[in-house]
Design an enzyme around this catalytic site. Sequence first.
Site, short mmCIF file in Angstrom:
data_model
loop_
_atom_site.label_atom_id
_atom_site.label_comp_id
_atom_site.label_asym_id
_atom_site.label_seq_id
_atom_site.Cartn_x
_atom_site.Cartn_y
_atom_site.Cartn_z
N VAL A 33 -3.46 -8.26 0.05
CA VAL A 33 -4.14 -9.35 -0.80
C VAL A 33 -3.27 -10.52 -1.11
O VAL A 33 -3.67 -11.69 -1.20
CB VAL A 33 -4.48 -8.80 -2.21
CG1 VAL A 33 -5.17 -9.85 -3.12
CG2 VAL A 33 -5.60 -7.58 -2.02
N ASP A 34 -2.09 -10.28 -1.59
CA ASP A 34 -0.83 -11.33 -1.79
C ASP A 34 -0.86 -12.34 -0.68
O ASP A 34 -1.05 -13.53 -0.59
CB ASP A 34 0.38 -10.57 -2.04
CG ASP A 34 1.21 -11.42 -2.80
OD1 ASP A 34 0.95 -12.45 -3.30
OD2 ASP A 34 2.41 -10.88 -2.92
N TYR A 126 1.09 -0.11 -1.48
CA TYR A 126 1.59 0.85 -2.68
C TYR A 126 1.12 2.30 -2.61
O TYR A 126 1.72 2.94 -3.37
CB TYR A 126 1.56 0.08 -3.97
CG TYR A 126 2.53 -1.01 -4.10
CD1 TYR A 126 3.62 -1.47 -3.01
CD2 TYR A 126 2.51 -1.81 -5.23
CE1 TYR A 126 4.24 -2.21 -3.18
CE2 TYR A 126 3.38 -2.96 -5.54
CZ TYR A 126 4.04 -3.04 -4.28
OH TYR A 126 5.14 -4.22 -4.41
P1 ADP Z 1 -0.81 -3.10 -3.33
O1 ADP Z 1 0.68 -3.50 -2.65
O2 ADP Z 1 -0.83 -3.24 -4.88
O3 ADP Z 1 -1.25 -1.78 -2.78
P2 ADP Z 1 -2.27 -4.49 -1.01
O4 ADP Z 1 -2.62 -5.83 -1.12
O5 ADP Z 1 -1.66 -3.59 0.01
O6 ADP Z 1 -1.79 -4.49 -2.56
O7 ADP Z 1 -3.70 -3.58 -1.19
C1 ADP Z 1 -4.56 -3.47 -2.09
C2 ADP Z 1 -6.08 -3.20 -1.95
O8 ADP Z 1 -6.48 -4.47 -1.57
C3 ADP Z 1 -5.95 -2.26 -0.72
O9 ADP Z 1 -7.16 -1.62 -0.99
C4 ADP Z 1 -6.44 -3.16 0.38
O10 ADP Z 1 -7.35 -2.50 1.39
C5 ADP Z 1 -7.19 -4.35 -0.14
N1 ADP Z 1 -7.11 -5.65 0.49
C6 ADP Z 1 -6.51 -6.08 1.35
N2 ADP Z 1 -6.75 -7.51 1.76
C7 ADP Z 1 -7.74 -7.59 0.93
C8 ADP Z 1 -8.51 -8.78 0.55
N3 ADP Z 1 -8.20 -10.10 1.40
N4 ADP Z 1 -9.59 -8.96 -0.11
C9 ADP Z 1 -9.93 -7.71 -0.82
N5 ADP Z 1 -9.09 -6.73 -0.98
C10 ADP Z 1 -8.00 -6.64 0.02
#
Ligand code: ADP
Length: 172
Positions: A33-34, A126
């Site tokens: 997401v980041d 995570y």
């Molecule tokens: P963390 O490091 O907190 O686990 P991540 O970004 O790796 O954060 O993932 C958190 C969740 O967001 C996961 O379920 C992932 O599939 C989901 N995710 C990844 N990209 C996106 C996006 N662009 N929009 C919404 N959810 C997303």
Amino acid sequence: MVRITLVQGDITAETADAIVNAANSSLLGGGGVDGAIHRRGGPEILAACRALRASHYGKGLATGQAVATTAGRLSAEHVIHTVGPVWSREEDRSALLASCYRESLRIAAELGARTVAFPAISTGIYGWPMDDGARIAVETARTAALAPVEEVRFVLFDDRAYAAFAEQLHAP
Ligand code: ADP
């Protein structure tokens, strides 16, 4: 009472007053997401994060805490960055995951946000189990959302995440 809604898709395509980022403690970007938020939101968000690191957040943002910046080019007023806990088999870090949702909602209310979009924090890189992550997310949104927040929208990336959140939301 707050309205909890579910959407399947990419959180960076949502329109909301605040979009929550599953950041890491450096605040300087990462994967998942980041990465997507910084890519689509543009360099203004990273510049704001760097300014935070240069001022009150010299050591970065602690797990379970949240901080807001501009949303850059996203269709939102604010991005609220929060740092989820890494899943651990040995240690129960649920309180930290709940804190991410609670602190983000507290800041959203302070900013006057009425709609807040969240990803499933900690359930990606995570490693948090999706069902449990969904349970904590929904329970905390129900108990911690404060006026003027009216809608908490969970934006789930895939079918599995959507199904897990739907089950929690509709559980008796
Ligand atoms: P963390 O490091 O907190 O686990 P991540 O970004 O790796 O954060 O993932 C958190 C969740 O967001 C996961 O379920 C992932 O599939 C989901 N995710 C990844 N990209 C996106 C996006 N662009 N929009 C919404 N959810 C997303």
